[in-house]
Design an enzyme around this catalytic site. Structure first.
Site, PDB file in Angstrom:
ATOM      1  N   ALA A 193      35.535  24.075  17.122  1.00 16.92           N
ATOM      2  CA  ALA A 193      36.410  23.018  16.618  1.00 16.92           C
ATOM      3  C   ALA A 193      35.610  22.109  15.694  1.00 16.92           C
ATOM      4  O   ALA A 193      34.614  21.505  16.101  1.00 16.92           O
ATOM      5  CB  ALA A 193      36.995  22.222  17.784  1.00 16.92           C
TER       6      ALA A 193
ATOM      7  N   TYR B  37      44.527  17.465  21.537  1.00 17.66           N
ATOM      8  CA  TYR B  37      43.996  16.852  20.328  1.00 17.66           C
ATOM      9  C   TYR B  37      45.146  16.485  19.390  1.00 17.66           C
ATOM     10  O   TYR B  37      46.324  16.671  19.729  1.00 17.66           O
ATOM     11  CB  TYR B  37      42.944  17.754  19.700  1.00 17.66           C
ATOM     12  CG  TYR B  37      41.781  17.985  20.649  1.00 17.66           C
ATOM     13  CD1 TYR B  37      41.107  16.900  21.218  1.00 17.66           C
ATOM     14  CD2 TYR B  37      41.390  19.263  21.028  1.00 17.66           C
ATOM     15  CE1 TYR B  37      40.075  17.087  22.120  1.00 17.66           C
ATOM     16  CE2 TYR B  37      40.348  19.459  21.926  1.00 17.66           C
ATOM     17  CZ  TYR B  37      39.693  18.366  22.473  1.00 17.66           C
ATOM     18  OH  TYR B  37      38.674  18.556  23.368  1.00 17.66           O
TER      19      TYR B  37
ATOM     20  N   SER C 234      36.028  33.038  21.024  1.00 20.15           N
ATOM     21  CA  SER C 234      36.716  31.758  20.899  1.00 20.15           C
ATOM     22  C   SER C 234      35.815  30.691  20.283  1.00 20.15           C
ATOM     23  O   SER C 234      34.594  30.715  20.469  1.00 20.15           O
ATOM     24  CB  SER C 234      37.166  31.264  22.278  1.00 20.15           C
ATOM     25  OG  SER C 234      38.423  31.765  22.619  1.00 20.15           O
ATOM     26  N   PRO C 235      36.443  29.733  19.588  1.00 25.47           N
ATOM     27  CA  PRO C 235      35.671  28.567  19.137  1.00 25.47           C
ATOM     28  C   PRO C 235      35.252  27.739  20.344  1.00 25.47           C
ATOM     29  O   PRO C 235      36.094  27.345  21.151  1.00 25.47           O
ATOM     30  CB  PRO C 235      36.665  27.808  18.252  1.00 25.47           C
ATOM     31  CG  PRO C 235      38.013  28.259  18.719  1.00 25.47           C
ATOM     32  CD  PRO C 235      37.861  29.664  19.199  1.00 25.47           C
TER      33      PRO C 235
ATOM     34  N   GLN D  35      37.718  26.891  13.220  1.00 22.39           N
ATOM     35  CA  GLN D  35      38.828  26.125  13.784  1.00 22.39           C
ATOM     36  C   GLN D  35      38.722  24.691  13.273  1.00 22.39           C
ATOM     37  O   GLN D  35      37.730  24.003  13.515  1.00 22.39           O
ATOM     38  CB  GLN D  35      38.784  26.142  15.308  1.00 22.39           C
ATOM     39  CG  GLN D  35      39.993  25.489  15.960  1.00 22.39           C
ATOM     40  CD  GLN D  35      39.883  25.444  17.470  1.00 22.39           C
ATOM     41  OE1 GLN D  35      39.064  24.688  18.008  1.00 22.39           O
ATOM     42  NE2 GLN D  35      40.681  26.233  18.157  1.00 22.39           N
TER      43      GLN D  35
END
Length: 372
Positions: free
Chosen positions: A57, A182, A22-23, A100
Site C-alpha cells: 500500500a 482506509y 499480496s501487497p 497498490q
C-alpha cells in the site's frame, strides 16, 4: 497441469500462473522513500515463482500514509527511490509488478504495528488525519478533519499523479485500495461516512468518490495497463448500518463498467466492532460470490496457506487467482513448493536450478546443470 499453474491474462498483462503476492506494508520507508529493506524484501519475493508481485500500500499524499514509515508515491524523491528497486527487480526476475495505491484517511498517523499500531497524536509527532466525516475510528481518539469538496478534488488528483508515476516506473498494473477501513472504504461504509452532501447517505452517493477516483485513474494510464480494486466485501458489523456483500457486488459491477480488470476480495477494517470468523480461507466465499455475480477476474485472499487449498479454490471455480501474504513472508519460495507438490511447473532462476530436491527436477521445466 494443476489449474493453479494455468496462465491468465489481465487486460494486457499475461500471468504465467494464478499465484499473487499480496501487497504487504513494511513500515520501513523514509519520508515515503523506498529503503534498502524494500530492495531486499521485494527481491526475495520476486524470485519465488509467483506470477504477480504487488508492491505494498503506497500513499498518494503525505498525510495519506498509514504510518510515518509507509511507502509513498507523491513526489519525485519517492519515484526515484522506487525506480531503483524496480530496476533491480526487472534485472533479476520475470515476475509481473503491480502497485497498490491508497490513502489511509482516518486510520492515518498510526504507529508501526511493532510499536503498538495506535494513533500518533499531533502533540506526539503525528498529524491530523482526514476522513469523509469527523468520526474517530476508535472511541477515545480525537476525530479526523472532515474533507471538503475541494479536498476531494485534490485527493483524486493525487491518485492520478501517483498512477502516472507508476506508469513512468514501468509497472504492469495498479490496484486501488478500497478496503481495510482506509479512505476509499471509509466513503463506501456508512459506519465512517455520515456526510449529508452528494458524497454521503445513499449507496449511490457513498460510491461516488471511489468511482470518481477509479474513473480518473483509468483515464490517466495506458489502455493496456491493468487496473484492479481491493475491496472489503463486508464490514463484519451487524449492530449498525454497514458495508455488506450485496453493496460490494453493486460497487464491483460499477467499476467493471468503468474498465476494472480484477477484484481483490478482502474484508473488515473499518470498525473495531467487527466480528470476523477467522479461519482457513475465511474470505473465499466472498470472492466466490463476487466472481459469480460480477464476472470479473477475482482474487481470493486470507489464510490461504497450502498448495492443495489454493489448487482447490481455483479448480472449484471459487476464484480466478489466490493471493498470499503472511504465507509468502514465511516461505518466499511457496510457489516452488506448491509446484513440486502438485506436479506442476514454475519459473525459477537458472542460478537456483540445482536447488530442487531429488525427484522434483522438472519443477522448473526442462533444465540441465553440469560442471567439469
Amino acid at each position: 497441469m494443476s489449474e493453479l499453474f494455468d496462465p491468465i491474462k489481465l487486460r494486457g498483462v499475461a500471468l504465467a500462473n494464478r499465484i499473487v503476492i499480496s501487497p504487504m506494508c513494511q513500515y520501513s520507508a523514509v519520508d515515503g522513500n523506498a529503503s534498502n529493506w524494500h530492495m531486499a524484501h521485494l527481491s526475495s519475493l520476486a524470485l519465488g515463482g509467483a506470477a504477480l508481485l504487488c508492491i505494498e500500500a503506497t500513499a498518494v499524499t503525505e498525510e495519506g500514509r498509514i504510518t510515518p514509515g509507509c511507502l509513498g508515491l507523491w513526489n519525485d524523491d519517492n519515484e526515484a527511490a522506487l525506480a531503483e528497486v524496480v530496476r533491480v527487480l526487472r534485472a533479476t526476475s520475470g515476475v509481473r509488478l503491480a502497485i497498490q495505491l491508497g490513502h489511509a484517511g482516518r486510520k492515518a498517523s498510526s504507529a508501526a504495528p511493532w510499536d503498538g499500531g495506535q494513533l500518533i497524536t499531533q502533540d506526539k509527532g503525528g498529524w491530523l488525519p482526514v476522513a469523509p466525516s469527523a468520526l474517530a475510528h476508535k472511541e477515545g481518539e480525537p476525530p479526523p478533519r472532515a474533507l471538503t469538496i475541494d479536498d476531494l478534488a485534490g485527493i483524486k488528483q493525487a491518485f492520478v499523479d501517483a498512477a502516472q508515476r507508476a506508469v513512468r516506473l514501468g509497472l504492469d498494473a495498479i490496484e486501488l485500495h478500497a478496503a481495510h477501513g482506509y479512505l476509499l472504504h471509509q466513503f463506501l461504509s456508512p459506519i465512517a461516512n455520515q456526510r449529508s452532501d452528494e458524497y454521503g447517505g445513499s449507496l449511490e452517493n457513498r460510491m461516488r468518490f471511489p468511482l470518481e477516483v477509479f474513473q480518473a485513474v483509468r483515464a490517466a494510464i495506458p489502455d493496456g495497463m491493468a487496473l484492479g480494486v481491493r475491496v472489503s466485501a463486508t464490514d463484519w458489523v451487524d449492530s449498525v448500518p454497514s458495508w455488506t456483500l450485496d453493496q460490494t457486488i453493486e460497487f464491483a459491477l460499477r467499476v467493471k463498467q468503468l474498465g476494472c480488470d480484477w477484484i481483490d476480495v478482502s474484508s473488515g477494517g473499518v470498525s473495531p466492532a467487527q466480528q470476523i470468523p477467522v479461519g482457513p480461507g475465511y474470505q473465499v466465499h466472498l470472492a466466490q460470490a463476487l466472481k459469480r455475480e460480477v464476472g470479473l477476474p477475482t482474487i481470493a485472499v486470507g489464510l490461504i496457506t497450502t498448495a492443495q487449498q489454493a489448487q482447490d479454490i481455483i479448480a472449484h471455480g471459487q476464484a480466478d487467482m489466490v493471493a498470499l501474504g503472511r504465507a509468502a513472508l514465511y516461505d518466499p519460495r511457496w510457489a516452488w513448493h506448491a509446484a513440486a507438490e502438485l506436479d506442476a511447473q514454475v519459473e525459477g532462476p537458472s542460478q537456483y536450478w540445482r536447488a530442487l530436491p531429488t525427484g522434483k527436477n522438472r519443477v522448473f521445466g526442462e533444465t540441465s546443470f553440469g560442471m567439469r
